[in-house]
Design an enzyme around this catalytic site. Structure first.
Site, PDB file in Angstrom:
ATOM      1  N   ASP A   1      42.330  -3.503  73.273  1.00 38.53           N
ATOM      2  CA  ASP A   1      42.825  -2.756  72.105  1.00 38.53           C
ATOM      3  C   ASP A   1      41.685  -2.100  71.319  1.00 38.53           C
ATOM      4  OD1 ASP A   1      45.101  -4.006  72.901  1.00 38.53           O
ATOM      5  OD2 ASP A   1      45.587  -4.913  70.964  1.00 38.53           O
ATOM      6  N   ASP A   2      42.082  -1.172  70.451  1.00 38.16           N
ATOM      7  CA  ASP A   2      41.224  -0.579  69.404  1.00 38.16           C
ATOM      8  C   ASP A   2      40.210   0.451  69.907  1.00 38.16           C
ATOM      9  OD1 ASP A   2      42.648  -2.348  67.910  1.00 38.16           O
ATOM     10  OD2 ASP A   2      40.942  -3.475  67.119  1.00 38.16           O
TER      11      ASP A   2
ATOM     12  N   HIS B   1      48.150   2.314  70.583  1.00 36.81           N
ATOM     13  CA  HIS B   1      47.912   1.269  69.584  1.00 36.81           C
ATOM     14  C   HIS B   1      48.058   1.907  68.202  1.00 36.81           C
ATOM     15  CE1 HIS B   1      46.678  -2.747  68.630  1.00 36.81           C
ATOM     16  NE2 HIS B   1      45.502  -2.430  68.112  1.00 36.81           N
TER      17      HIS B   1
ATOM     18  N   HIS C   1      45.957   2.267  63.576  1.00 36.08           N
ATOM     19  CA  HIS C   1      46.157   0.816  63.490  1.00 36.08           C
ATOM     20  C   HIS C   1      47.248   0.472  62.470  1.00 36.08           C
ATOM     21  CE1 HIS C   1      44.780  -3.361  64.211  1.00 36.08           C
ATOM     22  NE2 HIS C   1      44.327  -2.822  65.328  1.00 36.08           N
TER      23      HIS C   1
ATOM     24  N   HIS D   1      39.226  -6.702  72.979  1.00 40.52           N
ATOM     25  CA  HIS D   1      38.926  -5.462  72.242  1.00 40.52           C
ATOM     26  C   HIS D   1      37.666  -4.845  72.813  1.00 40.52           C
ATOM     27  CE1 HIS D   1      41.483  -7.912  69.633  1.00 40.52           C
ATOM     28  NE2 HIS D   1      41.928  -6.761  69.122  1.00 40.52           N
TER      29      HIS D   1
HETATM   30 ZN    ZN Z   1      44.167  -3.659  67.158  1.00 39.54          ZN
END
Ligand code: ZN
Length: 364
Positions: free
Chosen positions: A66-67, A116, A120, A209
């Site tokens: 993620d991210d 995602h 955020h 991440h």
């Molecule tokens: Zn995230």
């Protein structure tokens, strides 16, 4: 005379047929070899996929990041490529412009792309219209960067925050996780590795991440150790296909239970890519055959055939060796016809005169 002609023609014909048949046969043999090689590769490819799909010793697990994308994603992609492992990347829309080359690489190297949200966003706290606009903006940015429409992308809700309202408005499956590495908290490669190894289980979705180098190092170390134990790492979509499940819109998934059915390893997108490859393959084969045709040899054979034909025709007296006769003939003519020589002389004189004439004209 007729018999000679027939024998000469037949022998030339037999040699011609032999010579022309050989290069064609050689070319055909090459094609057969190429075909065999191609089908062998296909068979090998199918075998390896089947083995991986039907006999996972330690089990299947999906890697999800993620991210990102970020600068640390590059090392991760390098390491995954070395191990021929594909993962799922849940992209933050506002990072696409800065790291578009990393995103394109993720896609081109066969990884799965998900969203995602743009920034955020906590989906459980957001109304449907705002959330869908946010998700759509992210998909548009991803599609524009990659240059193709990927269709509805799986969603990783930020903070894992979903409720019934979220499930009612989204247009894709919602992917959570069953192994939380807490990599964002520890920022320690060894801790990340231990978290993955200690919780490893068949059908797991691992949350990581790709913002942190410690996450990259920790997960690669865990992958190497768990691979030895018989675990196979795949994308989220592939994990569910191999566990016999079709991901549905608005449904939340944390891991894939094994129901004994295998829907096959390839998602639709990859199947399309494979079909395009197949279309290109026959062309390549044709090119290979054309290049393989022994043109030089054929030209050499035609040369040999020509010499042989002339030889045969001479041997059977069907043609005469004319060139020496002509020389003699010419010699005779030049020596026995003095009048012609006289004519030559007069011609020469004529040209000499005509050469002088222009000079005279030029004189003032
Ligand atoms: Zn995230």
């Amino acid at each position: 005379m007729m018999k000679r002609k027939i024998i000469a023609l037949l022998s030339v014909l037999i040699l011609a047929m032999t010579i022309f048949a050989l290069p064609v046969y050689a070319a055909k043999t090459d094609t057969t070899k190429t075909d065999t090689a191609t089908s062998a590769t296909d068979a090998a490819g199918t075998d390896s996929t089947d083995t991986a799909a039907t006999k996972p010793k330690g089990g299947l697990m999906a890697l999800s990041f993620d991210d990102g994308p970020s600068k640390n994603t590059i090392k991760l992609l390098d390491e995954l490529k070395k191990r021929k492992i594909h993962a799922t990347f849940f992209i933050v829309g506002e990072r696409v412009e800065e790291f578009s080359d990393v995103l394109v690489r993720e896609y081109k190297e066969g990884h799965e792309i998900g969203t995602h949200t743009w920034n955020h966003l906590n989906l459980a706290n957001t109304d449907g219209t705002t959330a869908n606009e946010n998700l759509q903006r992210t998909e548009d940015a991803i599609n524009a960067a990659i240059g193709t429409d990927l269709g509805p992308l799986p969603i990783r809700p930020p903070y894992g925050s979903v409720n019934d309202n979220t499930r009612s408005y989204v247009n894709a499956p919602l992917i959570l996780w069953s192994i939380d590495t807490l990599d964002w908290k520890s920022r320690n490669a060894e801790a990340v590795k231990e978290k993955i190894i200690n919780q490893a289980h068949d059908g797991a979705i691992i949350l990581l991440h790709d913002l942190y180098d410690t996450s990259v190092d920790g997960c690669i170390a865990a992958i190497d150790e768990l691979t030895k134990e018989g675990y196979t790492f795949v994308t989220v979509s592939e994990l569910f296909r191999r566990k016999g499940q079709t991901l549905e819109t608005g449904v939340t998934y944390t891991n894939a239970e094994d129901n004994g059915v295998d829907l096959g390893p390839l998602p639709e997108k990859d199947k399309k890519a494979d079909k395009e490859k197949e279309k290109k393959e026959p062309k390549k084969e044709k090119e290979r055959v054309d290049k393989g045709f022994p043109w030089k040899w054929l030209i050499f054979c035609i040369g040999v055939l020509a010499v042989y034909t002339v030889g045969m025709l001479r041997a059977f007296g069907l043609i005469q060796t004319v060139s020496p006769l002509r020389k003699d003939d010419f010699h005779e003519k030049t020596t026995t016809h003095p009048h012609r020589n006289a004519a030559h002389h007069s011609n020469r004189r004529h040209t000499a005169d005509s050469r002088r004439n222009p000079n005279r004209r030029n004189q003032p």
